[in-house]
Design a protein around this motif. Structure first.
Motif, PDB file in Angstrom:
ATOM      1  N   LYS A  68       0.739  -1.300   0.097  1.00 40.58           N
ATOM      2  CA  LYS A  68      -0.172   0.005   0.037  1.00 40.58           C
ATOM      3  C   LYS A  68       0.620   1.248  -0.099  1.00 40.58           C
ATOM      4  N   VAL A  69       0.276   2.294  -0.301  1.00 37.96           N
ATOM      5  CA  VAL A  69       0.891   3.512  -0.440  1.00 37.96           C
ATOM      6  C   VAL A  69       0.288   4.342   0.643  1.00 37.96           C
ATOM      7  N   LEU A  70       1.329   4.722   1.725  1.00 41.82           N
ATOM      8  CA  LEU A  70       0.746   5.730   2.888  1.00 41.82           C
ATOM      9  C   LEU A  70       1.575   6.973   3.035  1.00 41.82           C
ATOM     10  N   GLU A  71       0.686   7.681   3.581  1.00 42.36           N
ATOM     11  CA  GLU A  71       1.269   9.072   3.887  1.00 42.36           C
ATOM     12  C   GLU A  71       1.944   8.911   5.248  1.00 42.36           C
ATOM     13  N   VAL A  72       3.400   9.584   5.266  1.00 42.41           N
ATOM     14  CA  VAL A  72       4.051   9.337   6.537  1.00 42.41           C
ATOM     15  C   VAL A  72       4.771  10.908   6.847  1.00 42.41           C
ATOM     16  N   ILE A  73       4.924  11.039   8.113  1.00 40.83           N
ATOM     17  CA  ILE A  73       5.707  12.187   8.703  1.00 40.83           C
ATOM     18  C   ILE A  73       7.195  11.766   9.144  1.00 40.83           C
ATOM     19  N   VAL A  74       8.147  12.438   8.653  1.00 38.25           N
ATOM     20  CA  VAL A  74       9.475  12.008   9.152  1.00 38.25           C
ATOM     21  C   VAL A  74       9.688  12.616  10.295  1.00 38.25           C
ATOM     22  N   ASP A  75      10.284  11.943  11.198  1.00 39.79           N
ATOM     23  CA  ASP A  75      10.784  12.253  12.457  1.00 39.79           C
ATOM     24  C   ASP A  75      12.103  12.460  12.574  1.00 39.79           C
ATOM     25  N   GLU A  76      12.959  11.703  12.004  1.00 41.46           N
ATOM     26  CA  GLU A  76      14.466  11.609  12.194  1.00 41.46           C
ATOM     27  C   GLU A  76      15.211  10.998  11.109  1.00 41.46           C
ATOM     28  N   VAL A  77      16.078  11.712  10.619  1.00 42.82           N
ATOM     29  CA  VAL A  77      17.271  11.466   9.506  1.00 42.82           C
ATOM     30  C   VAL A  77      18.637  11.257   9.967  1.00 42.82           C
ATOM     31  N   ASP A  78      19.166  10.032   9.710  1.00 45.49           N
ATOM     32  CA  ASP A  78      20.665   9.738  10.232  1.00 45.49           C
ATOM     33  C   ASP A  78      21.113   9.091   8.931  1.00 45.49           C
ATOM     34  N   GLU A  79      22.390   8.746   9.046  1.00 48.29           N
ATOM     35  CA  GLU A  79      23.235   8.226   8.028  1.00 48.29           C
ATOM     36  C   GLU A  79      22.666   6.987   7.557  1.00 48.29           C
ATOM     37  N   ASP A  80      21.867   6.262   8.424  1.00 46.92           N
ATOM     38  CA  ASP A  80      21.380   5.010   8.020  1.00 46.92           C
ATOM     39  C   ASP A  80      19.872   4.840   7.466  1.00 46.92           C
ATOM     40  N   GLY A  81      19.398   5.864   7.476  1.00 51.83           N
ATOM     41  CA  GLY A  81      17.797   6.092   7.103  1.00 51.83           C
ATOM     42  C   GLY A  81      17.019   7.235   7.890  1.00 51.83           C
ATOM     43  N   ALA A  82      15.773   7.086   7.288  1.00 51.12           N
ATOM     44  CA  ALA A  82      14.710   7.752   7.849  1.00 51.12           C
ATOM     45  C   ALA A  82      13.804   7.299   8.524  1.00 51.12           C
ATOM     46  N   THR A  83      13.371   7.642   9.877  1.00 52.87           N
ATOM     47  CA  THR A  83      12.557   7.292  10.863  1.00 52.87           C
ATOM     48  C   THR A  83      11.243   7.850  10.685  1.00 52.87           C
ATOM     49  N   CYS A  84      10.090   7.510  10.277  1.00 50.08           N
ATOM     50  CA  CYS A  84       8.977   8.107  10.096  1.00 50.08           C
ATOM     51  C   CYS A  84       7.683   7.482  10.785  1.00 50.08           C
ATOM     52  N   ARG A  85       6.628   8.182  10.618  1.00 48.07           N
ATOM     53  CA  ARG A  85       5.218   7.514  11.388  1.00 48.07           C
ATOM     54  C   ARG A  85       4.212   7.541  10.240  1.00 48.07           C
ATOM     55  N   THR A  86       3.520   6.681  10.264  1.00 46.71           N
ATOM     56  CA  THR A  86       2.338   6.865   9.461  1.00 46.71           C
ATOM     57  C   THR A  86       1.101   7.633  10.349  1.00 46.71           C
ATOM     58  N   LYS A  87      -0.097   7.751   9.665  1.00 45.61           N
ATOM     59  CA  LYS A  87      -1.251   8.310  10.406  1.00 45.61           C
ATOM     60  C   LYS A  87      -1.578   7.539  11.450  1.00 45.61           C
ATOM     61  N   ALA A  88      -1.234   6.168  11.673  1.00 46.11           N
ATOM     62  CA  ALA A  88      -1.779   5.328  12.499  1.00 46.11           C
ATOM     63  C   ALA A  88      -0.882   5.223  13.785  1.00 46.11           C
ATOM     64  N   ASP A  89       0.297   5.955  13.654  1.00 45.00           N
ATOM     65  CA  ASP A  89       1.289   5.900  14.784  1.00 45.00           C
ATOM     66  C   ASP A  89       1.780   7.353  15.295  1.00 45.00           C
ATOM     67  N   ALA A  90       1.311   7.353  16.815  1.00 50.44           N
ATOM     68  CA  ALA A  90       1.537   8.383  17.815  1.00 50.44           C
ATOM     69  C   ALA A  90       3.143   8.447  18.057  1.00 50.44           C
ATOM     70  N   PRO A  91       3.716   9.494  18.186  1.00 46.62           N
ATOM     71  CA  PRO A  91       5.166   9.565  18.401  1.00 46.62           C
ATOM     72  C   PRO A  91       5.705   8.819  19.906  1.00 46.62           C
ATOM     73  N   GLU A  92       6.421   8.011  19.868  1.00 46.77           N
ATOM     74  CA  GLU A  92       6.823   7.351  20.975  1.00 46.77           C
ATOM     75  C   GLU A  92       6.346   5.944  21.622  1.00 46.77           C
ATOM     76  N   ILE A  93       5.038   5.904  21.143  1.00 52.67           N
ATOM     77  CA  ILE A  93       4.153   4.993  22.095  1.00 52.67           C
ATOM     78  C   ILE A  93       3.757   3.719  20.894  1.00 52.67           C
ATOM     79  N   ASP A  94       3.638   4.481  19.658  1.00 50.29           N
ATOM     80  CA  ASP A  94       3.377   3.269  18.504  1.00 50.29           C
ATOM     81  C   ASP A  94       4.527   3.014  17.671  1.00 50.29           C
ATOM     82  N   GLY A  95       4.420   2.471  16.457  1.00 48.09           N
ATOM     83  CA  GLY A  95       5.423   1.931  15.621  1.00 48.09           C
ATOM     84  C   GLY A  95       5.983   3.144  14.752  1.00 48.09           C
TER      85      GLY A  95
END
Length: 464
Positions: free
Chosen positions: A403-430
């Motif tokens: 599926k194609v999902l809209e995500v918000i980017v939380d953090e970017v480092d040399e290994d990649g980007a950590t994002c969240r979908t609309k189904a994920d709250a920061p720090e408590i979900d995936g």
């Protein structure tokens, strides 16, 4: 990057603040305060308010103990384990700095704190901002410099720039037997609707892309105010969660609702989610499913009707994500009652689930209930509950592959980007991880991603 911890305890999280120390116009050093913020997002908002006031008075904020003239520890007192963590944090601050002011939920029990740490400078209770400031003034007198002590309109934030918690009320009118929050934070006190919307608007203007609406009971917002009207943008807005969510949804940011009790009027929020004004996400503290356990908890005992409500919500907003927390091993919980909870979870198919083993909390009425559950039984039920919840989560995430999902980017480092979908709250979900073609991304970006892989709690994907 690592996977999101599946059992992260927000009440045990701690935040240290950014460094705002600067040279003063006369060459002197600013009086400097450090802060350790424990507990839930509601406590984090309290910390931000305290630091904002201190910055306005000319104090610098230190990110470490050694650079601070005094340290504020904002505590959590909800569970005994959280109290122990708070005492440990106070002890660490005393050892590293020596000059410590304690505030927050555990501050409602000053003797408990001073009994363990008699050298603390002061103890204040939750959301007692003036008392905290008085304690700071006494310990570290202010020395304002009008040339540089100008506070940005957005204040001090302890979250990344692209999302912010927005507290709409304090306190709670419930009398759950396992909970002492009303004793610590009092009855429900809602903020005026226009004040909340003005703060939300300023946050979005400052670059916030996601507003996380929090309170002790978000559904009850405005009850104490009799849902009064406030002037807003040439019209009037009611102090009601539906009206508030609708107006916030017009600001152009993601709006995520936390701590929503399943009152009948919650169904009025679901069309807003279907329209895209509010994220299709509800954080609802169900706590249990067996009506007898709910009665012993002094909570509404309508689990069957709740299943009907969930079905009705999903019929309107099929992409709705439901998050909840549960307590296992509550006094008197039988194996049959626990099995009812497992069966209910099978039917409800909640997307995000957390679980606590029941703990006695000083002052809670549940302590006096008969038939407390043995520790090994609580652990066994916790393990079985989390195994089922994990299997549900894994299946739901597997269905998102391709599926194609809209995500918000939380953090970017040399290994990649950590994002969240609309189904994920920061720090408590995936999280959703992007490990290829991420180099141009930056925190706060909202992008479309094709999901390639799913785990138990997290997703992996590539830019669409």
């Amino acid at each position: 990057m690592s996977e999101n911890p599946p059992l992260l305890r927000p009440d045990l999280a701690r935040a240290l603040v950014p460094d705002t120390r600067r040279a003063r116009s006369d060459g002197s050093r600013q009086p400097t305060i450090g802060m350790v913020s424990l507990g839930c997002p509601k406590a984090l908002v309290d910390s931000e308010r305290i630091l904002t006031r201190l910055r306005a008075e000319g104090y610098a904020i230190s990110p470490d103990y050694k650079g601070a003239d005094a340290v504020i520890v904002n505590t959590c007192g909800f569970l005994d384990s959280a109290k122990a963590e708070s005492l440990e944090a106070i002890g660490e601050a005393l050892q590293e700095n020596g000059r410590v002011i304690v505030t927050g939920c555990l501050g409602a029990e000053p003797e408990y704190i001073t009994g363990a740490h008699p050298k603390v400078l002061a103890v204040t209770g939750p959301h007692q901002y003036e008392a905290v400031l008085d304690a700071v003034h006494s310990a570290v007198p202010p020395a304002p410099d009008p040339f540089i002590d100008l506070l940005p309109a957005t204040g001090v934030s302890l979250t990344p720039r692209h999302y912010s918690y927005l507290k709409i009320s304090e306190g709670c009118n419930h009398a759950c037997k396992f909970c002492i929050i009303p004793d610590m934070r009092g009855k429900l006190v809602s903020r005026p609707a226009h004040a909340i919307l003005r703060e939300a608007e300023k946050l979005v203007e400052a670059g916030v892309k996601e507003l996380l609406v929090i309170s002790q009971d978000t559904s009850a917002y405005g009850v104490d105010r009799k849902h009064d009207l406030s002037p807003w943008k040439g019209a009037e807005v009611r102090a009601h969660i539906t009206d508030l969510a609708r107006e916030m949804g017009k600001l152009g940011a993601w709006v995520r609702l936390h701590y929503v009790y399943p009152y009948p009027h919650v169904r009025q929020l679901i069309p807003l989610m279907a329209e895209g004004l509010v994220l299709p996400y509800l954080d609802i503290p169900f706590q249990h499913a067996h009506p007898d356990v709910l009665r012993r908890m002094a909570r509404p005992a309508a689990a069957a009707k709740t299943l009907d409500e969930i079905a009705a919500w999903r019929a309107i907003a099929p992409d709705l994500t439901l998050r909840s927390t549960f307590i296992v091993g509550y006094p008197g919980e039988t194996e049959a009652e626990f099995q009812t909870l497992l069966d209910w979870l099978d039917e409800a198919q909640l997307d995000r689930v957390g679980c606590f083993q029941y703990e006695n909390v000083a002052g809670a009425r549940s302590n006096a209930l008969p038939d407390h559950v043995d520790a090994d039984v609580k652990q066994d039920r916790f393990d079985r509950f989390m195994e089922k919840a994990q299997a549900i989560s894994e299946a739901k995430l597997a269905a998102k592959v391709g599926k194609v999902l809209e995500v918000i980017v939380d953090e970017v480092d040399e290994d990649g980007a950590t994002c969240r979908t609309k189904a994920d709250a920061p720090e408590i979900d995936g999280n959703l991880f992007i490990d290829e073609g991420f180099e141009t991304l930056k925190p706060g970006d909202i992008v479309k991603v094709t999901v390639d892989e799913a785990g138990e709690y997290d997703l992996w994907g590539r830019l669409h």
